[in-house]
Design an enzyme around this catalytic site. Structure first.
Site, PDB file in Angstrom:
ATOM      1  N   PRO A  13      -2.142   0.893  -1.366  1.00 32.81           N
ATOM      2  CA  PRO A  13      -1.096   2.366  -1.110  1.00 32.81           C
ATOM      3  C   PRO A  13      -0.742   2.904  -0.383  1.00 32.81           C
ATOM      4  O   PRO A  13      -0.769   2.647   0.671  1.00 32.81           O
ATOM      5  CB  PRO A  13      -2.575   2.899  -1.496  1.00 32.81           C
ATOM      6  CG  PRO A  13      -3.989   2.326  -0.688  1.00 32.81           C
ATOM      7  CD  PRO A  13      -3.735   0.880  -0.585  1.00 32.81           C
ATOM      8  N   ASN A  14       0.497   3.885  -1.302  1.00 31.39           N
ATOM      9  CA  ASN A  14       1.186   4.270  -0.541  1.00 31.39           C
ATOM     10  C   ASN A  14       2.384   3.186  -0.117  1.00 31.39           C
ATOM     11  O   ASN A  14       3.728   3.635   0.602  1.00 31.39           O
ATOM     12  CB  ASN A  14       0.876   4.786   0.617  1.00 31.39           C
ATOM     13  CG  ASN A  14       0.019   6.567  -0.053  1.00 31.39           C
ATOM     14  OD1 ASN A  14       0.805   7.133  -0.863  1.00 31.39           O
ATOM     15  ND2 ASN A  14      -1.285   6.603   0.013  1.00 31.39           N
ATOM     16  N   ARG A  21       8.291   7.545   2.944  1.00 31.72           N
ATOM     17  CA  ARG A  21       7.542   8.322   3.361  1.00 31.72           C
ATOM     18  C   ARG A  21       7.621   8.094   4.930  1.00 31.72           C
ATOM     19  O   ARG A  21       7.265   6.312   5.410  1.00 31.72           O
ATOM     20  CB  ARG A  21       6.357   7.491   2.639  1.00 31.72           C
ATOM     21  CG  ARG A  21       4.820   8.142   3.718  1.00 31.72           C
ATOM     22  CD  ARG A  21       3.319   7.699   3.077  1.00 31.72           C
ATOM     23  NE  ARG A  21       2.440   7.699   3.712  1.00 31.72           N
ATOM     24  CZ  ARG A  21       1.711   6.841   4.118  1.00 31.72           C
ATOM     25  NH1 ARG A  21       1.617   5.679   3.692  1.00 31.72           N
ATOM     26  NH2 ARG A  21       0.339   6.976   4.527  1.00 31.72           N
ATOM     27  N   TYR A  26       6.703   4.146   9.143  1.00 30.51           N
ATOM     28  CA  TYR A  26       7.230   2.728   8.457  1.00 30.51           C
ATOM     29  C   TYR A  26       8.878   2.177   8.583  1.00 30.51           C
ATOM     30  O   TYR A  26       8.847   1.249   7.303  1.00 30.51           O
ATOM     31  CB  TYR A  26       6.146   3.420   7.218  1.00 30.51           C
ATOM     32  CG  TYR A  26       5.157   3.190   7.405  1.00 30.51           C
ATOM     33  CD1 TYR A  26       3.714   2.954   7.670  1.00 30.51           C
ATOM     34  CD2 TYR A  26       4.945   5.200   7.126  1.00 30.51           C
ATOM     35  CE1 TYR A  26       2.738   2.838   8.072  1.00 30.51           C
ATOM     36  CE2 TYR A  26       3.783   5.418   7.201  1.00 30.51           C
ATOM     37  CZ  TYR A  26       2.428   4.519   7.276  1.00 30.51           C
ATOM     38  OH  TYR A  26       0.789   4.661   7.381  1.00 30.51           O
ATOM     39  N   ASN A  78      -1.471  -6.412   3.482  1.00 26.55           N
ATOM     40  CA  ASN A  78      -1.462  -5.223   4.014  1.00 26.55           C
ATOM     41  C   ASN A  78      -2.874  -3.911   3.054  1.00 26.55           C
ATOM     42  O   ASN A  78      -1.754  -3.165   2.187  1.00 26.55           O
ATOM     43  CB  ASN A  78       0.196  -4.358   4.063  1.00 26.55           C
ATOM     44  CG  ASN A  78       0.451  -3.361   5.036  1.00 26.55           C
ATOM     45  OD1 ASN A  78      -0.908  -2.478   5.067  1.00 26.55           O
ATOM     46  ND2 ASN A  78       0.849  -2.393   5.434  1.00 26.55           N
ATOM     47  N   ALA A  81      -4.005   2.049   4.108  1.00 30.89           N
ATOM     48  CA  ALA A  81      -5.880   2.342   3.677  1.00 30.89           C
ATOM     49  C   ALA A  81      -6.682   2.372   3.337  1.00 30.89           C
ATOM     50  O   ALA A  81      -7.974   2.473   3.742  1.00 30.89           O
ATOM     51  CB  ALA A  81      -5.774   3.927   2.638  1.00 30.89           C
ATOM     52  N   HIS A  84      -9.400   0.647   6.283  1.00 28.53           N
ATOM     53  CA  HIS A  84     -10.589   0.832   6.937  1.00 28.53           C
ATOM     54  C   HIS A  84     -12.282   1.843   6.384  1.00 28.53           C
ATOM     55  O   HIS A  84     -12.990   1.949   6.485  1.00 28.53           O
ATOM     56  CB  HIS A  84      -9.991   2.599   7.487  1.00 28.53           C
ATOM     57  CG  HIS A  84      -8.702   2.252   8.040  1.00 28.53           C
ATOM     58  ND1 HIS A  84      -8.678   1.437   8.621  1.00 28.53           N
ATOM     59  CD2 HIS A  84      -7.497   2.405   7.978  1.00 28.53           C
ATOM     60  CE1 HIS A  84      -7.362   1.611   9.247  1.00 28.53           C
ATOM     61  NE2 HIS A  84      -6.379   2.452   8.466  1.00 28.53           N
ATOM     62  N   ASP A  91     -15.426  -8.089   0.299  1.00 28.73           N
ATOM     63  CA  ASP A  91     -15.390  -9.246  -0.345  1.00 28.73           C
ATOM     64  C   ASP A  91     -15.084  -9.940  -1.472  1.00 28.73           C
ATOM     65  O   ASP A  91     -15.074 -10.974  -2.306  1.00 28.73           O
ATOM     66  CB  ASP A  91     -16.793  -8.214  -1.883  1.00 28.73           C
ATOM     67  CG  ASP A  91     -17.604  -7.783  -0.730  1.00 28.73           C
ATOM     68  OD1 ASP A  91     -17.676  -8.071   0.558  1.00 28.73           O
ATOM     69  OD2 ASP A  91     -18.202  -7.617  -1.172  1.00 28.73           O
ATOM     70  N   GLU A 102      -3.622 -10.525   7.782  1.00 23.97           N
ATOM     71  CA  GLU A 102      -3.629  -9.277   7.781  1.00 23.97           C
ATOM     72  C   GLU A 102      -2.269  -8.382   8.384  1.00 23.97           C
ATOM     73  O   GLU A 102      -2.230  -8.659   8.922  1.00 23.97           O
ATOM     74  CB  GLU A 102      -5.603  -8.209   8.540  1.00 23.97           C
ATOM     75  CG  GLU A 102      -4.837  -7.156   8.068  1.00 23.97           C
ATOM     76  CD  GLU A 102      -6.145  -6.304   8.422  1.00 23.97           C
ATOM     77  OE1 GLU A 102      -6.751  -5.783   8.607  1.00 23.97           O
ATOM     78  OE2 GLU A 102      -7.500  -7.553   9.255  1.00 23.97           O
ATOM     79  N   HIS A 104       0.260  -5.188   9.172  1.00 29.38           N
ATOM     80  CA  HIS A 104       0.601  -3.601   9.375  1.00 29.38           C
ATOM     81  C   HIS A 104       1.591  -3.044   9.947  1.00 29.38           C
ATOM     82  O   HIS A 104       1.527  -4.027  10.789  1.00 29.38           O
ATOM     83  CB  HIS A 104      -0.661  -3.151  10.298  1.00 29.38           C
ATOM     84  CG  HIS A 104      -2.541  -3.029   9.776  1.00 29.38           C
ATOM     85  ND1 HIS A 104      -2.588  -2.368   8.848  1.00 29.38           N
ATOM     86  CD2 HIS A 104      -3.058  -3.878   9.875  1.00 29.38           C
ATOM     87  CE1 HIS A 104      -3.864  -2.747   8.424  1.00 29.38           C
ATOM     88  NE2 HIS A 104      -4.233  -3.843   8.564  1.00 29.38           N
ATOM     89  N   SER A 106       2.609  -0.500  11.144  1.00 26.96           N
ATOM     90  CA  SER A 106       2.383   0.471  12.509  1.00 26.96           C
ATOM     91  C   SER A 106       1.218   0.020  13.182  1.00 26.96           C
ATOM     92  O   SER A 106       0.422  -0.863  13.029  1.00 26.96           O
ATOM     93  CB  SER A 106       2.227   1.917  11.887  1.00 26.96           C
ATOM     94  OG  SER A 106       0.734   2.042  11.392  1.00 26.96           O
ATOM     95  N   ARG A 111      -3.201   5.008  16.956  1.00 30.52           N
ATOM     96  CA  ARG A 111      -3.015   6.079  15.964  1.00 30.52           C
ATOM     97  C   ARG A 111      -4.517   6.747  15.401  1.00 30.52           C
ATOM     98  O   ARG A 111      -5.370   6.166  16.755  1.00 30.52           O
ATOM     99  CB  ARG A 111      -2.585   5.851  14.453  1.00 30.52           C
ATOM    100  CG  ARG A 111      -1.043   4.874  14.702  1.00 30.52           C
ATOM    101  CD  ARG A 111      -0.136   4.520  13.251  1.00 30.52           C
ATOM    102  NE  ARG A 111      -0.123   5.655  12.163  1.00 30.52           N
ATOM    103  CZ  ARG A 111      -0.390   5.546  11.166  1.00 30.52           C
ATOM    104  NH1 ARG A 111      -0.072   4.219  10.153  1.00 30.52           N
ATOM    105  NH2 ARG A 111      -0.280   6.748  10.155  1.00 30.52           N
ATOM    106  N   ARG A 115      -8.307   4.745  12.250  1.00 31.13           N
ATOM    107  CA  ARG A 115      -7.106   3.541  11.750  1.00 31.13           C
ATOM    108  C   ARG A 115      -7.636   2.459  12.459  1.00 31.13           C
ATOM    109  O   ARG A 115      -7.233   1.061  12.476  1.00 31.13           O
ATOM    110  CB  ARG A 115      -5.946   3.390  11.332  1.00 31.13           C
ATOM    111  CG  ARG A 115      -5.831   4.871  10.961  1.00 31.13           C
ATOM    112  CD  ARG A 115      -4.052   4.980  10.709  1.00 31.13           C
ATOM    113  NE  ARG A 115      -3.371   6.335  10.417  1.00 31.13           N
ATOM    114  CZ  ARG A 115      -3.422   6.473   8.710  1.00 31.13           C
ATOM    115  NH1 ARG A 115      -3.821   5.537   7.750  1.00 31.13           N
ATOM    116  NH2 ARG A 115      -3.343   6.978   8.575  1.00 31.13           N
TER     117      ARG A 115
END
Length: 150
Positions: A13-14, A21, A26, A78, A81, A84, A91, A102, A104, A106, A111, A115
């Site tokens: 998301p985002n 943003r 980012y 990635n 949100a 977390h 699953d 994985e 990220h 940032s 942070r 997070r």
């Protein structure tokens, strides 16, 4: 006959807002910029790269489940949100037999405290954080170097 390495990059998301943003966190690249660079890098190595972004948890899970059946050897994710909060994504990844990296953009450890915990890390074969969009490239390079195959 050698099989072609198939990699799926999932953006949570985002991430569709990359470039607009919080560019101080980012960066200024758009998601299209990131995806185009990854596709070019994969093609140069003889791999095939698909990418998908969704703001909806279920759509990301559907993509992970489809990857179980379509010959995908590795998922670079990635989860944003959902990192977390989503046991459901964990699953789905646990049901995927290939490599999971994985990523990220940032450094999540610099942070907010919430997070610092990742459900996805419980499944990930590797975690890259804080390298900006170059983290995706590092993940792809690692997958290609390992020659991960279905």
């Amino acid at each position: 006959m050698t099989e072609t390495l198939k990699v799926l990059v999932l953006h949570g998301p985002n991430l569709n807002l990359l470039g607009t943003r919080q560019p101080e966190i980012y960066g200024g690249e758009t998601l299209a910029d990131v995806n185009q660079a990854l596709v070019r890098r994969a093609e140069a190595a003889g791999a095939v790269l698909g990418h998908f972004q969704s703001n909806h948890e279920g759509e990301l899970i559907d993509a992970i489940q489809a990857a179980r059946l379509d010959g995908t050897a590795a998922i670079i994710i990635n989860p944003a949100a959902y990192t977390h909060t989503s046991v459901a994504i964990l699953d789905a990844l646990n049901a995927f037999d290939g490599t999971v990296i994985e990523v990220h953009i940032s450094n999540v450890h610099k942070r907010e405290v919430f997070r610092h915990h990742s459900y996805v890390s419980l499944r990930a074969d590797g975690v890259i954080a804080g390298l900006g969009s170059q983290g995706y490239h590092a993940a792809l390079d690692a997958v290609i170097a390992a020659g991960t195959m279905p």
